[in-house]
Design an enzyme around this catalytic site. Structure first.
Site, short mmCIF file in Angstrom:
data_model
loop_
_atom_site.label_atom_id
_atom_site.label_comp_id
_atom_site.label_asym_id
_atom_site.label_seq_id
_atom_site.Cartn_x
_atom_site.Cartn_y
_atom_site.Cartn_z
N GLU A 182 -21.02 -4.67 -13.51
CA GLU A 182 -22.35 -5.02 -13.02
C GLU A 182 -22.93 -6.22 -13.78
O GLU A 182 -23.77 -6.95 -13.26
CB GLU A 182 -23.28 -3.80 -13.13
N HIS A 242 3.29 5.99 -14.77
CA HIS A 242 4.23 6.29 -13.69
C HIS A 242 3.79 5.67 -12.36
O HIS A 242 4.41 5.89 -11.33
CB HIS A 242 4.40 7.81 -13.55
N LYS A 290 -28.07 -2.19 -0.19
CA LYS A 290 -29.25 -1.31 -0.09
C LYS A 290 -30.15 -1.75 1.06
O LYS A 290 -30.71 -0.92 1.77
CB LYS A 290 -30.03 -1.33 -1.40
O1 PA5 Z 1 -27.42 -0.85 -15.06
C1 PA5 Z 1 -28.15 -0.77 -14.08
O2 PA5 Z 1 -29.20 -1.41 -13.98
C2 PA5 Z 1 -27.79 0.15 -12.93
O3 PA5 Z 1 -26.49 0.62 -13.04
C3 PA5 Z 1 -28.75 1.32 -12.88
O4 PA5 Z 1 -28.62 2.07 -14.05
C4 PA5 Z 1 -28.50 2.20 -11.66
O5 PA5 Z 1 -28.54 1.43 -10.52
C5 PA5 Z 1 -29.54 3.31 -11.57
O6 PA5 Z 1 -30.83 2.78 -11.53
P1 PA5 Z 1 -32.12 3.70 -11.62
O7 PA5 Z 1 -32.21 4.30 -12.99
O8 PA5 Z 1 -33.28 2.77 -11.37
O9 PA5 Z 1 -31.97 4.77 -10.57
#
Ligand code: PA5
Length: 428
Positions: A274, A295, A409
Site C-alpha cells: 500500500e 515444493h 470503493k
Molecule cells: O494503512 C492503511 O491506511 C489502510 O490499510 C487502512 O488501515 C485500512 O484501509 C483500514 O482503514 P480504517 O481503519 O479507516 O477502516
C-alpha cells in the site's frame, strides 16, 4: 539488538560504488525522517509521544478482558488489524481469550462461522476503524452489536465494547452515546503504521501478549534509527531493495522457514504494497512459507524470471525441540535423520535454499531474529516501517498515501447505493 539484516548477497547485482552512494542517500533520508517537522501529519508513528497513548486505560481494560472474556473479537481490516494479528498468531502459547477476527471480509460464510464461535461464550469486542467509513468493520460492528444486544443488557454491552478511532469521528460519538471505552487512533498515523498505537497495543494486551516488552523492542529500534542513521537495518534494507528495483528486480518475496511468521508476512505485504505501489511504480510484495512452498514457489524462485528479490526472515532459536528418535526396525529409509532435532533439519533446508537461490541468480536479503518474541516483533515492525518510509522516497513515491484503494470503493459504493452522510453532523 535481536534483529539483524544482511544485504551482502545483493552487491554482486550492483555496479561498483552504487551501494555506497545509495546507502548514504538512505542514511540522509533516515536522519531527515527524525528531524523534519510533520507538516503532512503522517509521521505520528516515529516517536512514542504521538502514538503510544492511553496506556493506563489499555492496561486496565486488557486485564479485565484476559480475566472475563472467553472470546475477544478484533474487528478491523488492512493496517487496522494486521500488526496485532501478526504477533498473536505467532505466539500461540500466550495466555488469553480465544481470538476471532471480523471486519476483514465480506464473505457471508466467514461471518456466519465467526458468529457461531461466539455462541454461549463471554464475548468482548474491539472495533478498530480510523474514520469509521470502511465498509467491512462498519458493517460487522452493526452485526456484532445486534448479536450482543440479544444477549447482554445495555450496561453489560458498554463494558464489553471497545472502539478505536480518530477523535471527532462518528465512532467517537457512538462511544459517547453508548458509554463504550474509546481509544485513540492518532490522526497522524496511517493504519499500516499503527503497530505501536492503541490500534495494535490494545488487542495485543487483551490477547495476553506482553505489550510492555513489545514497546521496549520498539524503543530500542527507534533509538538505533535515530542515533545511527548512517547504518541500521532499516537503512541497509531500504538502500538494497531500492537499488535492486532500479535494476529491474520489481517483485520481492518475503520467505520464512517459520510458519509462525505467516501473518507477519501479511503485515509486511500490507505495509509495502500500500505504501509503494503507486504512479505505476513500486516493488510488488509477495510472501511464502518454506519448506512447504519450496515444493511449488521454490521452483519459480530457482528457475523462473530473474526479476525477483528474496528476503529471508530467519530465526536462531525456534523456542521448541522436536527430536527424531531412531527406529531401525521400521525400515523407512530415514535413518540418516536419527537423533536430529527438527531445528537442525529446518536450518539445513534453509542454508541449502539460500545457497541454491543465490547461486541461481536471485538477490537475497536476510533478516535474522534471535527468537520470536514481543521484543523482536517490536524491533522488526519499527525497522520495517522506517525502511518503508525511506524506500518509498528512494523509489519516488509518497509512502503515506493510498489514493489507489479509493478507485474500487467508488464503484462499489455506487453499486450499493451508499448515501452521502458519514457522520452525524452531515446527516440530512
Ligand atoms: O494503512 C492503511 O491506511 C489502510 O490499510 C487502512 O488501515 C485500512 O484501509 C483500514 O482503514 P480504517 O481503519 O479507516 O477502516
Amino acid at each position: 539488538m535481536s534483529v539483524f539484516v544482511d544485504v551482502s548477497k545483493t552487491k554482486q547485482f550492483l555496479e561498483d560504488g552504487e551501494w555506497d552512494t545509495r546507502r548514504q542517500q538512505a542514511a540522509e533520508l533516515c536522519h531527515a525522517l527524525y528531524t523534519m517537522e510533520d507538516s503532512q501529519h503522517v509521521l505520528g508513528w516515529r516517536t512514542p509521544e504521538h502514538s503510544v497513548l492511553q496506556l493506563e486505560e489499555i492496561d486496565a481494560k486488557a486485564e479485565e478482558i484476559r480475566r472475563d472474556a472467553e472470546v475477544f473479537v478484533i474487528v478491523g481490516v488492512g493496517g487496522s488489524n494486521q500488526a496485532a494479528r501478526a504477533v498473536i498468531e505467532a505466539m500461540p502459547e500466550r495466555r488469553g481469550p480465544k481470538i476471532v477476527y471480523l471486519g476483514n471480509t465480506l464473505s457471508p460464510h466467514y461471518i456466519r462461522m465467526a458468529l457461531a464461535e461466539l455462541e454461549g461464550k463471554s464475548v468482548y469486542i474491539d472495533v478498530i476503524a480510523k474514520n469509521f467509513e470502511t465498509l467491512e468493520p462498519g458493517s460487522h460492528f452493526r452485526i456484532l452489536r445486534q448479536w450482543m444486544g440479544r444477549r447482554y443488557t445495555r450496561e453489560e454491552m458498554a463494558r464489553r465494547i471497545i472502539v478505536t478511532g480518530t477523535a471527532g469521528s462518528r465512532l467517537e460519538e457512538i462511544a459517547e452515546e453508548n458509554g463504550y471505552l474509546f481509544l485513540q487512533f492518532p490522526a497522524s498515523v496511517g493504519g499500516r503504521y499503527s503497530a505501536f498505537t492503541p490500534v495494535g497495543l490494545f488487542p495485543l494486551a487483551a490477547a495476553g501478549i506482553n505489550a510492555e516488552v513489545y514497546l521496549e523492542g520498539m524503543a530500542e529500534a527507534m533509538e538505533d534509527c535515530i542515533s545511527h542513521p548512517e547504518a541500521n537495518p532499516a537503512v541497509d534494507y531500504a538502500a538494497a531493495r531500492s537499488l535492486l528495483y532500479g535494476r529491474g528486480y520489481d517483485i520481492e518475496m518475503m520467505v520464512s522457514f517459520e510458519p509462525r511468521y505467516a501473518f507477519f508476512e501479511k503485515w509486511w505485504i500490507q505495509l509495502f504494497g500500500e505504501s509503494e505501489g503507486k504512479e505505476k511504480k513500486g516493488i510488488f510484495p509477495a510472501a511464502s512459507i518454506y519448506s512447504e512452498e519450496l515444493h511449488s514457489i521454490g521452483q519459480y524462485m530457482q528457475d523462473g524470471r530473474r526479476n525477483l528479490i528474496e528476503t529471508f526472515v530467519s530465526v536462531i532459536r525456534p523456542g521448541a525441540e522436536a527430536v527424531i528418535e531412531p527406529c531401525p526396525e521400521f525400515g523407512d529409509c530415514f535413518d540418516y535423520l536419527d537423533g536430529m532435532d527438527f531445528d537442525e533439519i529446518n536450518k539445513a533446508a534453509e542454508a541449502a535454499t539460500w545457497e541454491a537461490h543465490t547461486a541461481g541468480g536471485v538477490p537475497c536479503i536476510r533478516f535474522t531474529v534471535e527468537e520470536i518474541s514481543e521484543k523482536s516483533f517490536g524491533q522488526l515492525f519499527y525497522y520495517l516501517m522506517t525502511a518503508c518510509a525511506i524506500s518509498g522516497q528512494l523509489i519516488g513515491v509518497n509512502p503515506f498515501d493510498q489514493e489507489g484503494v479509493e478507485e474500487y470503493k467508488r464503484n462499489m459504493f455506487a453499486a450499493l447505493g451508499k448515501g452521502c452522510f458519514t457522520n452525524k453532523s452531515r446527516r440530512p
